[in-house]
Design a protein around this motif. Structure first.
Motif, PDB file in Angstrom:
ATOM      1  N   SER A 116     -32.902  24.729  21.595  1.00  0.00           N
ATOM      2  CA  SER A 116     -33.536  25.928  21.052  1.00  0.00           C
ATOM      3  C   SER A 116     -33.057  27.171  21.793  1.00  0.00           C
ATOM      4  O   SER A 116     -32.861  28.235  21.190  1.00  0.00           O
ATOM      5  N   THR A 117     -32.857  27.050  23.100  1.00  0.00           N
ATOM      6  CA  THR A 117     -32.341  28.173  23.877  1.00  0.00           C
ATOM      7  C   THR A 117     -30.946  28.564  23.413  1.00  0.00           C
ATOM      8  O   THR A 117     -30.631  29.752  23.267  1.00  0.00           O
ATOM      9  N   ARG A 149     -28.305  33.408  17.911  1.00  0.00           N
ATOM     10  CA  ARG A 149     -28.856  34.351  16.928  1.00  0.00           C
ATOM     11  C   ARG A 149     -28.905  35.766  17.493  1.00  0.00           C
ATOM     12  O   ARG A 149     -28.635  36.745  16.781  1.00  0.00           O
ATOM     13  N   TRP A 150     -29.251  35.869  18.781  1.00  0.00           N
ATOM     14  CA  TRP A 150     -29.279  37.185  19.419  1.00  0.00           C
ATOM     15  C   TRP A 150     -27.883  37.801  19.454  1.00  0.00           C
ATOM     16  O   TRP A 150     -27.690  38.968  19.116  1.00  0.00           O
ATOM     17  N   PHE A 177     -31.307  30.276  20.006  1.00  0.00           N
ATOM     18  CA  PHE A 177     -31.847  31.632  20.158  1.00  0.00           C
ATOM     19  C   PHE A 177     -30.772  32.576  20.683  1.00  0.00           C
ATOM     20  O   PHE A 177     -30.628  33.707  20.192  1.00  0.00           O
TER      21      PHE A 177
END
Length: 237
Positions: free
Chosen positions: A203-204, A210-211, A207
């Motif tokens: 998930s990190t 996506r950032w 994320f």
């Protein structure tokens, strides 16, 4: 929960091994992927054929077979690889092949007239690649590459099959030791803990990708439009 806390030093050692394999593999796969992906769109037919052969060979072979081949085949060539090295090399070669295909697709997705217009303005090939092609291609490359990197992190568990004491392997040993010594089966508790840790790791990565994708989109959107507008009027009458 007490079982997890009591064995935390073992879990941390396994997690450290997983992170080491993951980081090295991610870096190596990214480097290989971008180099080969760039060579795959060069004008040299020979280079394109060599890259295509590498990509097709590595993608056609199951990842676990690739790792086994490297671990057991290296001694035949006089190379004594540790389980850790064999896992890293196998994962990196496989990840690099898939990364090369992603990069190639991203670069080919940029409209051809962008490069043609830049050449007409006297820009060199490196300038065209760095300033025109790569920034636009990255918006297509990043999401797919993030998925590949997440898959590579998950695939570090295959290192256990050649003896790497990574996180999943340590967890399995904890389950077996607890079952033998205490007569209880803690499999659900331990593997639920493993599931949570891998979920947090992946998930990190998702994320972060996506950032980065949003940052590039914000910075590159206007640049792409501006580039197209500044190039085309001077080359099209």
């Amino acid at each position: 929960m007490s079982l997890i806390l009591d064995n935390m030093p073992l879990f941390l050692r396994g997690l450290l091994a997983t992170l080491q394999i993951g980081v090295v593999t991610l870096i190596a796969s990214t480097i290989i992927g971008f180099i080969l992906g760039t060579l795959a769109v060069t004008r040299s037919r020979l280079l394109r054929l060599v890259v295509r052969g590498y990509v097709e060979l590595l993608r056609a072979v199951p990842l676990i077979v690739n790792i086994f081949f490297i671990f057991f085949g290296a001694p035949l060539f006089g190379l004594q690889l540790t389980p850790y090295a064999a896992a890293v090399i196998g994962l990196s070669l496989w990840g690099g092949a898939n990364g090369a295909e992603i990069v190639r697709g991203g670069l080919l997705g940029v409209p051809r007239h962008q490069a043609q217009s830049a050449r007409a303005l006297g820009m060199t090939e490196p300038e065209i690649f760095i300033q025109i092609l790569l920034p636009q291609a990255m918006r297509a490359i990043i999401p797919a590459f993030a998925g590949l990197l997440t898959l590579l992190v998950q695939s570090t568990t295959l290192g256990a099959l050649v003896g790497v004491p990574e996180f999943l392997q340590i967890s399995r040993l904890v389950v077996e030791r607890t079952t033998v010594m205490q007569g209880i089966d803690p499999a659900f508790q331990v593997y639920a803990f493993v599931l949570v840790i891998y979920f947090l790791l992946c998930s990190t990565l998702s994320f972060a990708s996506r950032w980065l994708e949003s940052v590039l989109a914000a910075r590159g959107g206007s640049r792409k439009t501006g580039t197209a507008k500044s190039l085309l009027p001077e080359t099209v009458s």
